[in-house]
Design an enzyme around this catalytic site. Sequence first.
Site, mmCIF file in Angstrom:
data_model
loop_
_atom_site.group_PDB
_atom_site.id
_atom_site.type_symbol
_atom_site.label_atom_id
_atom_site.label_comp_id
_atom_site.label_asym_id
_atom_site.label_seq_id
_atom_site.Cartn_x
_atom_site.Cartn_y
_atom_site.Cartn_z
ATOM 1 N N GLY A 46 -1.708 6.786 -3.048
ATOM 2 C CA GLY A 46 -2.575 7.242 -1.973
ATOM 3 C C GLY A 46 -2.020 6.758 -0.648
ATOM 4 O O GLY A 46 -1.216 5.818 -0.617
ATOM 5 N N LEU A 95 -0.323 -0.411 0.239
ATOM 6 C CA LEU A 95 0.996 -0.381 0.879
ATOM 7 C C LEU A 95 0.985 -1.162 2.193
ATOM 8 O O LEU A 95 2.037 -1.577 2.660
ATOM 9 C CB LEU A 95 1.435 1.074 1.117
ATOM 10 C CG LEU A 95 1.649 1.885 -0.174
ATOM 11 C CD1 LEU A 95 1.873 3.361 0.158
ATOM 12 C CD2 LEU A 95 2.818 1.328 -0.985
ATOM 13 N N HIS A 136 -10.798 3.718 -1.742
ATOM 14 C CA HIS A 136 -9.832 2.859 -1.034
ATOM 15 C C HIS A 136 -9.288 3.572 0.214
ATOM 16 O O HIS A 136 -9.213 2.984 1.294
ATOM 17 C CB HIS A 136 -8.710 2.503 -2.024
ATOM 18 C CG HIS A 136 -7.556 1.739 -1.464
ATOM 19 N ND1 HIS A 136 -7.206 0.469 -1.890
ATOM 20 C CD2 HIS A 136 -6.623 2.061 -0.518
ATOM 21 C CE1 HIS A 136 -6.146 0.054 -1.227
ATOM 22 N NE2 HIS A 136 -5.762 1.003 -0.395
ATOM 23 N N GLU A 137 -8.943 4.863 0.064
ATOM 24 C CA GLU A 137 -8.376 5.615 1.202
ATOM 25 C C GLU A 137 -9.444 5.881 2.275
ATOM 26 O O GLU A 137 -9.155 5.772 3.470
ATOM 27 C CB GLU A 137 -7.784 6.951 0.730
ATOM 28 C CG GLU A 137 -6.679 6.852 -0.308
ATOM 29 C CD GLU A 137 -5.609 5.841 0.014
ATOM 30 O OE1 GLU A 137 -5.384 5.537 1.204
ATOM 31 O OE2 GLU A 137 -5.004 5.302 -0.921
HETATM 32 O O1 GNR Z 1 -0.443 2.822 -4.243
HETATM 33 C C1 GNR Z 1 -1.598 2.360 -4.261
HETATM 34 N N1 GNR Z 1 -2.124 1.939 -5.447
HETATM 35 C C2 GNR Z 1 -3.453 1.606 -5.611
HETATM 36 C C3 GNR Z 1 -3.810 0.950 -6.772
HETATM 37 C C4 GNR Z 1 -5.130 0.613 -7.015
HETATM 38 C C5 GNR Z 1 -6.096 0.929 -6.081
HETATM 39 C C6 GNR Z 1 -5.755 1.564 -4.900
HETATM 40 C C7 GNR Z 1 -4.431 1.904 -4.665
HETATM 41 S S1 GNR Z 1 -4.011 2.742 -3.212
HETATM 42 C C8 GNR Z 1 -2.365 2.225 -3.007
HETATM 43 C C9 GNR Z 1 -1.709 2.929 -1.826
HETATM 44 C C10 GNR Z 1 -2.432 2.602 -0.552
HETATM 45 O O2 GNR Z 1 -2.321 1.562 0.041
HETATM 46 N N2 GNR Z 1 -3.266 3.501 -0.103
HETATM 47 O O3 GNR Z 1 -3.989 3.255 1.005
HETATM 48 NI NI NI Z 2 -4.234 1.110 1.085
#
Ligand code: GNR
Ligand code: NI
Length: 172
Positions: A46, A95, A136-137
């Site tokens: 994401g 990230l 999360h996003e």
């Molecule tokens: O790559 C990502 N893996 C992830 C794993 C568990 C819960 C959320 C994520 S999102 C993350 C990429 C990211 O930072 N998106 O904002």
């Molecule tokens: Ni993130």
Amino acid sequence: MSLLNILVAPDPRLKNKALPVEKVDSALSRLIDDMFETMYQAPGIGLAAPQVGVAKKVIVVDTAKKGEEAQPMALINPEILWLSEETSSYEEGCLSVPEHYAEVIRPARVRVRYQDRQGEIREIEADGLLSTVLQHEIDHLSGKLFVDYLSALKRGMILRKLEKAKKQAVRG
Ligand code: GNR
Ligand code: NI
């Protein structure tokens, strides 16, 4: 297409609220292509526009496993319509918080309204990993990171380490 630079915490731009997208046009489509390229290259499942320094309500996700067919999804102006009472826990990473992982408890299921790349209004209901990643996003769009769900002690430890690593990188 181009790779975009991913901001790393603590960076004040990650704490800002993103603005709604007013026009779904070719410039936005270009941003979405660049976000997908950046997410796949990272690699991540994401990415939210604020993570690449763009304060707009745009997210991309693809939770397909390695070897499976890609499932790219771009969501413009996403809003949470419903969250389940039931919760689930996932080990999350970000990230923008590289090399740190922690269990986060969130609602297990979510219903989201958004616009697609054609500007059409759509809804999606998700569970499992996709539900977690969507939440999360969408958190990124209001300046929230997964570390904000941790104790102040754990959050402080992580953010201090990241800050220190940035300063070391500048010194070279
Ligand atoms: O790559 C990502 N893996 C992830 C794993 C568990 C819960 C959320 C994520 S999102 C993350 C990429 C990211 O930072 N998106 O904002
Ligand atoms: Ni993130």
